[in-house]
Enzyme design. Structure first.
Site, PDB file in Angstrom:
ATOM      1  N   ASP A   1      13.035 -12.686  16.320  1.00 35.63           N
ATOM      2  CA  ASP A   1      11.702 -12.288  15.854  1.00 35.63           C
ATOM      3  C   ASP A   1      11.643 -12.325  14.319  1.00 35.63           C
ATOM      4  O   ASP A   1      10.606 -12.669  13.729  1.00 35.63           O
ATOM      5  CB  ASP A   1      11.357 -10.883  16.369  1.00 35.63           C
TER       6      ASP A   1
ATOM      7  N   HIS B   1      11.671  -5.984  21.772  1.00 36.27           N
ATOM      8  CA  HIS B   1      11.665  -7.452  21.856  1.00 36.27           C
ATOM      9  C   HIS B   1      10.898  -7.943  23.078  1.00 36.27           C
ATOM     10  O   HIS B   1      11.471  -8.470  24.020  1.00 36.27           O
ATOM     11  CB  HIS B   1      13.103  -8.002  21.867  1.00 36.27           C
TER      12      HIS B   1
HETATM   13  N1  LIG Z   1      17.060 -11.602  22.732  1.00 36.32           N
HETATM   14  C1  LIG Z   1      16.382 -12.705  22.537  1.00 36.32           C
HETATM   15  O1  LIG Z   1      15.704 -12.845  21.506  1.00 36.32           O
HETATM   16  C2  LIG Z   1      16.413 -13.821  23.525  1.00 36.32           C
HETATM   17  C3  LIG Z   1      16.946 -13.636  24.762  1.00 36.32           C
HETATM   18  N2  LIG Z   1      17.011 -14.659  25.677  1.00 36.32           N
HETATM   19  C4  LIG Z   1      17.600 -14.368  26.987  1.00 36.32           C
HETATM   20  O2  LIG Z   1      18.948 -14.830  27.029  1.00 36.32           O
HETATM   21  C5  LIG Z   1      19.330 -15.042  28.391  1.00 36.32           C
HETATM   22  C6  LIG Z   1      20.044 -16.375  28.561  1.00 36.32           C
HETATM   23  O3  LIG Z   1      19.189 -17.439  28.292  1.00 36.32           O
HETATM   24  P1  LIG Z   1      19.672 -18.986  28.417  1.00 36.32           P
HETATM   25  O4  LIG Z   1      20.961 -19.146  27.716  1.00 36.32           O
HETATM   26  O5  LIG Z   1      18.539 -19.823  28.052  1.00 36.32           O
HETATM   27  O6  LIG Z   1      19.929 -19.082  29.996  1.00 36.32           O
HETATM   28  P2  LIG Z   1      20.872 -20.118  30.758  1.00 36.32           P
HETATM   29  O7  LIG Z   1      20.519 -20.040  32.188  1.00 36.32           O
HETATM   30  O8  LIG Z   1      20.853 -21.443  30.089  1.00 36.32           O
HETATM   31  O9  LIG Z   1      22.331 -19.517  30.530  1.00 36.32           O
HETATM   32  C7  LIG Z   1      22.717 -18.295  31.076  1.00 36.32           C
HETATM   33  C8  LIG Z   1      24.188 -18.365  31.383  1.00 36.32           C
HETATM   34  O10 LIG Z   1      24.573 -17.103  31.932  1.00 36.32           O
HETATM   35  C9  LIG Z   1      25.542 -17.378  32.918  1.00 36.32           C
HETATM   36  N3  LIG Z   1      25.701 -16.242  33.811  1.00 36.32           N
HETATM   37  C10 LIG Z   1      24.937 -15.846  34.843  1.00 36.32           C
HETATM   38  N4  LIG Z   1      25.474 -14.767  35.438  1.00 36.32           N
HETATM   39  C11 LIG Z   1      26.584 -14.470  34.760  1.00 36.32           C
HETATM   40  C12 LIG Z   1      27.572 -13.465  34.898  1.00 36.32           C
HETATM   41  N5  LIG Z   1      27.512 -12.543  35.847  1.00 36.32           N
HETATM   42  N6  LIG Z   1      28.601 -13.459  34.020  1.00 36.32           N
HETATM   43  C13 LIG Z   1      28.679 -14.389  33.047  1.00 36.32           C
HETATM   44  N7  LIG Z   1      27.780 -15.369  32.872  1.00 36.32           N
HETATM   45  C14 LIG Z   1      26.748 -15.400  33.718  1.00 36.32           C
HETATM   46  C15 LIG Z   1      25.021 -18.639  33.625  1.00 36.32           C
HETATM   47  O11 LIG Z   1      26.044 -19.277  34.378  1.00 36.32           O
HETATM   48  C16 LIG Z   1      24.526 -19.445  32.438  1.00 36.32           C
HETATM   49  O12 LIG Z   1      25.541 -20.316  31.952  1.00 36.32           O
HETATM   50  C17 LIG Z   1      18.035 -14.935  29.199  1.00 36.32           C
HETATM   51  O13 LIG Z   1      17.979 -13.658  29.794  1.00 36.32           O
HETATM   52  C18 LIG Z   1      16.954 -15.074  28.147  1.00 36.32           C
HETATM   53  O14 LIG Z   1      15.744 -14.475  28.522  1.00 36.32           O
HETATM   54  C19 LIG Z   1      16.556 -15.905  25.353  1.00 36.32           C
HETATM   55  C20 LIG Z   1      16.030 -16.157  24.112  1.00 36.32           C
HETATM   56  C21 LIG Z   1      15.857 -15.128  23.114  1.00 36.32           C
HETATM   57  O1  LIG Z   2      10.646 -15.746  25.466  1.00 29.95           O
HETATM   58  C1  LIG Z   2      11.699 -15.589  26.113  1.00 29.95           C
HETATM   59  O2  LIG Z   2      11.755 -15.334  27.314  1.00 29.95           O
HETATM   60  C2  LIG Z   2      12.984 -15.686  25.373  1.00 29.95           C
HETATM   61  C3  LIG Z   2      12.920 -14.785  24.215  1.00 29.95           C
HETATM   62  O3  LIG Z   2      13.196 -13.613  24.305  1.00 29.95           O
HETATM   63  C4  LIG Z   2      12.355 -15.315  22.980  1.00 29.95           C
HETATM   64  O4  LIG Z   2      12.252 -16.536  22.791  1.00 29.95           O
HETATM   65  O5  LIG Z   2      12.004 -14.485  22.110  1.00 29.95           O
END
Ligand SMILES: NC(=O)C1=CN([C@@H]2O[C@H](COP(=O)(O)OP(=O)(O)OC[C@H]3O[C@@H](n4cnc5c(N)ncnc54)[C@H](O)[C@@H]3O)[C@@H](O)[C@H]2O)C=CC1
Ligand SMILES: O=C([O-])CC(=O)C(=O)O
Length: 343
Positions: free
Chosen positions: A151, A180
């Site tokens: 953010d 967030h």
């Molecule tokens: N805090 C923030 O600003 C943001 C948060 N996110 C969040 O981050 C998370 C991940 O997003 P992406 O990487 O795009 O998803 P993705 O699906 O590409 O990767 C997630 C990974 O987690 C792994 N995974 C699932 N269960 C697991 C477990 N029990 N133990 C270990 N690994 C496990 C999967 O195998 C996968 O490789 C989502 O919840 C998303 O909403 C995404 C963008 C910004």
């Molecule tokens: O929008 C989403 O789900 C992933 C996230 O938290 C972001 O991009 O800020």
């Protein structure tokens, strides 16, 4: 010696985040854990000529424990991302269990590590980690962080765009407070290191605030079913981790917003609570870090009327999100306790 760990290291965020941590010379060991593909990701990264020794583990043979042994900093981007039409809260059902299990592993194997939670919905997953640590008797509110840096990164970029000067974007710092997701994301644009143009109209200001609050949706829509922000999140996560790594090395005065327990600094929390007019257990404000974790939670400071209204609008949703995380853990443990007697 500093060991950094990524849980969810094979994912869209996990892989580029692991790359950026491997590129950080302060990291001497990098542990990668996922339910798939980590040996390959680790082998690939291990050829990069930077100090960190890289190892990747999968669940069999105590992989989580092996990954976490000796960890100083653990970043969690494990879990499912959004698809168009979903809110971050829609992810709770799946991600709450994933985060609870990983937090249990950290509490058992690396209870003193700094824990950086990326998995959504952050407003609920951070309370989940805290509750798990409490249950295991290892809770230190100074060491658990919800990563809200994306953010801040978006705010810098969008403000630079409005100022018509992209080369400034790295320098522009806007405190983003609250939480967030959607309206809980509150950019304090009046405190931007680089002020908005004096003549900015109310509709333009409101559009900017909305764009910061719903920046995630922009990416979800553009990816059209293939997930949410990964590369910008990896960048943001690595920036936040780099600050923590510098604080761990003893650098003083490092400040950044993060969604944390207000128990981490009771006197800072008291001032913040006064400003909020409501007691919340977690909130994102500017945090000062030290080698032992959170040193100080800064108050919001002087706000414009528009910002006061944004803070007020964030509070009810934040309070609900926090409680959802706390209740989830309480119910999960109750089920576990009730389980055997029912057999
Ligand atoms: N805090 C923030 O600003 C943001 C948060 N996110 C969040 O981050 C998370 C991940 O997003 P992406 O990487 O795009 O998803 P993705 O699906 O590409 O990767 C997630 C990974 O987690 C792994 N995974 C699932 N269960 C697991 C477990 N029990 N133990 C270990 N690994 C496990 C999967 O195998 C996968 O490789 C989502 O919840 C998303 O909403 C995404 C963008 C910004
Ligand atoms: O929008 C989403 O789900 C992933 C996230 O938290 C972001 O991009 O800020």
């Amino acid at each position: 010696m500093v060991k950094a760990v990524v849980l969810g290291a094979a994912g869209g965020i996990g892989q580029p985040l692991a790359l950026l941590l491997k590129a950080n010379p302060l990291v001497t060991e990098l542990g990668l854990y996922d339910i798939v593909n980590t040996p390959g990701v680790a082998a690939d990264l291990s050829h990069i000529s930077t100090p960190a020794k890289v190892e990747g583990f999968l669940p069999p043979d105590d992989g989580l424990k092996k990954t976490l042994t000796g960890a100083d900093i653990v970043v969690i981007p494990a879990g499912v991302p959004r698809k168009p039409g979903m809110t971050r809260d829609d992810l709770f059902k799946i991600n709450a269990g994933i985060v609870k299990d990983l937090a249990t592993g950290i509490a058992k194997t690396a209870p003193k590590a700094f824990v950086l939670v990326i998995s959504n919905p952050v407003n609920s997953t951070v309370p989940i980690v805290a509750e798990v640590f409490k249950k295991h008797g290892v809770y230190d509110p100074k060491r658990i962080f919800g990563v809200t840096t994306l953010d801040v990164v978006r705010s810098s970029t969008f403000v630079a765009e409005i100022l018509g000067n992209f080369s400034l974007s790295k320098e522009i710092v806007v405190p983003v407070v609250g939480g967030h997701s959607g309206v809980t994301i509150v950019p304090l644009l009046s405190q931007s290191s680089h002020p908005l143009p004096a003549g900015i109209t109310t509709p333009d200001y409101e559009a900017l605030v909305k764009r910061i609050q719903f920046g995630g949706d922009e990416v979800v829509k553009a990816k059209d079913g293939a997930g949410s922000a990964t590369l910008s999140m990896a960048y943001a996560g690595a920036e936040f981790a780099a600050k923590i790594l510098r604080a761990l090395k003893g650098e003083k005065g490092i400040v950044a917003p993060s969604f944390v327990s207000l128990q981490a600094d009771p006197s800072g929390a008291a001032a913040l609570t006064k400003e909020l007019g409501k007691e919340l257990e977690f909130f994102s404000s500017n945090i000062e870090f030290g080698a032992e974790g959170i040193v100080k939670i800064n108050p919001l400071g002087t706000l414009t009327d528009a910002e006061k209204a944004l803070v007020k609008a964030a509070i009810p949703e934040l309070a609900t999100n926090i409680q959802t995380g706390i209740n989830y853990v309480a119910e999960a443990y109750k089920k576990e306790e009730d389980g055997p007697s029912r057999l």
